[in-house]
Design an enzyme around this catalytic site. Structure first.
Site, mmCIF file in Angstrom:
data_model
loop_
_atom_site.group_PDB
_atom_site.id
_atom_site.type_symbol
_atom_site.label_atom_id
_atom_site.label_comp_id
_atom_site.label_asym_id
_atom_site.label_seq_id
_atom_site.Cartn_x
_atom_site.Cartn_y
_atom_site.Cartn_z
ATOM 1 C CG ASN A 104 -9.749 -11.566 -13.838
ATOM 2 O OD1 ASN A 104 -9.269 -12.690 -14.025
ATOM 3 N ND2 ASN A 104 -8.997 -10.496 -13.697
ATOM 4 N NE ARG A 125 -6.906 -11.103 -17.364
ATOM 5 C CZ ARG A 125 -5.933 -11.272 -16.481
ATOM 6 N NH1 ARG A 125 -6.218 -11.554 -15.236
ATOM 7 N NH2 ARG A 125 -4.675 -11.153 -16.841
ATOM 8 C CG HIS A 127 -0.561 -6.797 -18.858
ATOM 9 N ND1 HIS A 127 0.777 -6.686 -18.531
ATOM 10 C CD2 HIS A 127 -1.158 -7.274 -17.748
ATOM 11 C CE1 HIS A 127 0.975 -7.082 -17.295
ATOM 12 N NE2 HIS A 127 -0.181 -7.447 -16.784
ATOM 13 C CG HIS A 131 -0.327 -2.956 -17.768
ATOM 14 N ND1 HIS A 131 -1.690 -2.863 -17.861
ATOM 15 C CD2 HIS A 131 -0.098 -3.715 -16.669
ATOM 16 C CE1 HIS A 131 -2.260 -3.504 -16.869
ATOM 17 N NE2 HIS A 131 -1.314 -4.048 -16.136
ATOM 18 N N GLY A 186 2.417 -2.608 -13.083
ATOM 19 C CA GLY A 186 1.650 -2.957 -11.884
ATOM 20 C C GLY A 186 2.404 -4.025 -11.124
ATOM 21 N NE ARG A 229 4.522 -12.207 -12.577
ATOM 22 C CZ ARG A 229 3.510 -11.744 -13.296
ATOM 23 N NH1 ARG A 229 3.581 -11.734 -14.604
ATOM 24 N NH2 ARG A 229 2.418 -11.303 -12.706
ATOM 25 C CG ASP A 234 2.838 -2.089 -2.349
ATOM 26 O OD1 ASP A 234 3.121 -0.940 -2.775
ATOM 27 O OD2 ASP A 234 1.688 -2.460 -2.112
ATOM 28 N NE ARG A 246 0.766 0.830 -2.280
ATOM 29 C CZ ARG A 246 -0.435 0.291 -2.433
ATOM 30 N NH1 ARG A 246 -1.505 1.030 -2.267
ATOM 31 N NH2 ARG A 246 -0.573 -0.966 -2.756
ATOM 32 N N GLY A 290 2.127 2.604 -12.746
ATOM 33 C CA GLY A 290 2.137 3.624 -13.806
ATOM 34 C C GLY A 290 1.201 4.786 -13.512
ATOM 35 C CD GLU A 291 -4.121 3.502 -13.617
ATOM 36 O OE1 GLU A 291 -4.853 3.672 -12.631
ATOM 37 O OE2 GLU A 291 -4.329 2.624 -14.473
ATOM 38 C CD GLU A 343 -6.342 -5.317 -17.353
ATOM 39 O OE1 GLU A 343 -6.058 -4.949 -16.200
ATOM 40 O OE2 GLU A 343 -5.819 -6.284 -17.906
HETATM 41 P P1 AMP Z 1 -1.860 -3.589 -10.275
HETATM 42 O O1 AMP Z 1 -1.191 -4.912 -10.482
HETATM 43 O O2 AMP Z 1 -2.037 -2.802 -11.534
HETATM 44 O O3 AMP Z 1 -3.124 -3.686 -9.468
HETATM 45 O O4 AMP Z 1 -0.828 -2.717 -9.388
HETATM 46 C C1 AMP Z 1 -0.604 -3.014 -8.040
HETATM 47 C C2 AMP Z 1 0.643 -2.331 -7.585
HETATM 48 O O5 AMP Z 1 0.562 -0.915 -7.773
HETATM 49 C C3 AMP Z 1 0.921 -2.473 -6.081
HETATM 50 O O6 AMP Z 1 1.570 -3.655 -5.774
HETATM 51 C C4 AMP Z 1 1.808 -1.272 -5.818
HETATM 52 O O7 AMP Z 1 3.147 -1.647 -6.014
HETATM 53 C C5 AMP Z 1 1.441 -0.268 -6.869
HETATM 54 N N1 AMP Z 1 0.776 0.916 -6.294
HETATM 55 C C6 AMP Z 1 -0.508 1.064 -5.983
HETATM 56 N N2 AMP Z 1 -0.738 2.292 -5.450
HETATM 57 C C7 AMP Z 1 0.451 2.941 -5.429
HETATM 58 C C8 AMP Z 1 0.912 4.240 -4.995
HETATM 59 N N3 AMP Z 1 0.065 5.126 -4.483
HETATM 60 N N4 AMP Z 1 2.211 4.539 -5.141
HETATM 61 C C9 AMP Z 1 3.054 3.649 -5.661
HETATM 62 N N5 AMP Z 1 2.700 2.404 -6.075
HETATM 63 C C10 AMP Z 1 1.426 2.058 -5.965
#
Ligand code: AMP
Length: 396
Positions: free
Chosen positions: A7, A90, A179, A207, A209, A240, A282, A284, A332-333, A383
């Site tokens: 990627n 990718r 995605h 999805h 993230g 965004r 983020d 978190r 989401g996860e 992915e």
């Molecule tokens: P991705 O683009 O799928 O890699 O998602 C990254 C984003 O997931 C990060 O910028 C966080 O905002 C969010 N994330 C990751 N871990 C956690 C968590 N334990 N609790 C809440 N958000 C999280």
């Protein structure tokens, strides 16, 4: 077969070496700061992580270093490069040319290059990575797996914008969606978990993230998705803006005395939940700040969740119902607060989130109550594995 999954971004390159028979990751890593100075983080499974700072003047140098580490006596996981049976790349944008993964012949690469206009930040970088691999592994088959391909099944009413039709004909301005590899992987996995044929399911995949998109998958096919011509459309994301009144662009330009390019930069890099909260992209950080009483952090979480829920509602209309809402990707996860906030709007679908089941991170499970008439689920995406599977399937 061992498949190297690549990627490639403009200054970074992520990789995984996957054994397609066992579907296990043999090694993974990341090259950063390519063309600046260069840093490689390499993690061979079962061995210690290695961090190497070394000159990476270009992507060929980065790929060369990755191949050296994969075959290294100490840090390596294979004896020789001959063990790599294929490389899966990718590719972000396949325009209308690619509705499925493709072997990357010279002719195909020309067609990928013709899509560069549609993803000027991503496709040229993907092509550089492909060419670097071709140079160093000339006899290994290369496969392109497109983020847009899964969405090529959308009907015209879902992909046309309310613009002069000639812009679609002349420039290809339409919804493409992104995605796709993740939406496809997750919707298939939902069917597997439930022991059903994908043809019999209406799934909305969220999805969520750093970049987020929602997709309506009816009978295994994408019928609508929230991202558009570019990955800027849809729900507000980390930085965004997501969808907004197009007139806002001119309004901001005049008020702030910014060029069109500068306004687009604001919409891409300074908006979304970071823009609303003024704290972070983020989730978190948003959760922590909201817990401490920060109103703008809470407003950002609510705007995000409300936008996601509105897409679920729209896609319930598009598909005539929903059997499963699946949450995936970083937010989401992992983010139970956001899932609960989205869930608050889903009563009309017969979905109620069970707080106990929802109190988890990164596991595959149903999180709706037993008496819900449709399901909410967490289905972690993968992915890289999806790209490896596509690559092997195509070569067979
Ligand atoms: P991705 O683009 O799928 O890699 O998602 C990254 C984003 O997931 C990060 O910028 C966080 O905002 C969010 N994330 C990751 N871990 C956690 C968590 N334990 N609790 C809440 N958000 C999280």
């Amino acid at each position: 077969m061992k498949v190297l999954v690549i990627n490639c971004g403009s200054s970074s390159l992520k990789y995984q070496l996957i054994d397609s028979e066992t579907e296990s990751v043999l090694a993974k890593g990341l090259c950063e700061r390519i063309g600046i100075d260069g840093r490689l983080t390499h993690k061979p499974t079962g061995k210690d992580k290695v961090e190497i700072e070394t000159a990476m003047p270009n992507h060929t140098a980065a790929v060369s270093l990755v191949l050296k580490e994969l075959t290294d006596e100490k840090n390596g996981v294979i004896k020789s490069l001959d063990e790599i049976g294929a490389v899966g790349h990718r590719v972000v944008h396949g325009g209308e040319k690619f509705a499925s993964s493709t072997i990357l012949t010279d002719e195909v690469l020309k067609q990928v290059e013709e899509c560069n206009d549609l993803a000027p930040l991503h496709n040229p970088a993907n092509l550089i990575g492909i060419n670097a691999c071709k140079e160093l592994m000339p006899n290994v088959p290369m496969v392109g797996v497109f983020d847009t391909a899964f969405h090529q099944t959308m009907p015209k009413e879902a992909y046309l914008y309310g613009l002069p039709y000639e812009y679609y004909e002349k420039y290809g301005i339409r919804r493409y969606g992104f995605h796709g590899t993740s939406h496809s992987f997750v919707s298939k996995r939902v069917a597997e978990i439930l022991g059903k044929d994908p043809k019999d399911l209406k799934v909305v995949v969220c999805h969520l993230g750093n970049g987020s998109s929602v997709c309506a998958v009816d009978g295994g096919k994408s019928v609508d998705t929230s991202m558009g011509l570019t990955p800027l459309e849809g729900v507000p994301m980390g930085t965004r803006s997501g969808s907004l009144d197009p007139a806002i662009i001119e309004f901001i330009a005049e008020k702030e005395n910014l060029s069109l390019h500068e306004v687009m930069n604001v919409l891409n890099k300074k908006s979304g939940v970071e823009g609303i909260s003024g704290i972070s992209s983020d989730f978190r950080d948003l959760e922590k700040a909201a817990e401490e009483g920060d109103e703008r952090a809470y407003a950002a979480q609510k705007c995000f969740s409300y936008a996601v829920a509105k897409y679920v509602g729209a896609y319930a209309a598009a598909m005539g119902g929903v059997d499963v809402v699946a949450f995936t990707a970083g937010v989401g996860e992992n983010d139970s607060v956001i899932r609960a906030m989205v869930g608050e709007y889903l009563g009309f679908l017969g979905i109620k989130i069970d707080p106990e089941k929802n109190n988890c991170r990164g596991v595959e499970r149903v999180i709706s109550t037993d008496d819900s008439t449709a399901l909410a689920m967490i289905v972690p995406t993968n992915e890289e594995l999806a790209i490896a599977r596509e690559t092997v399937a195509l070569l067979k």
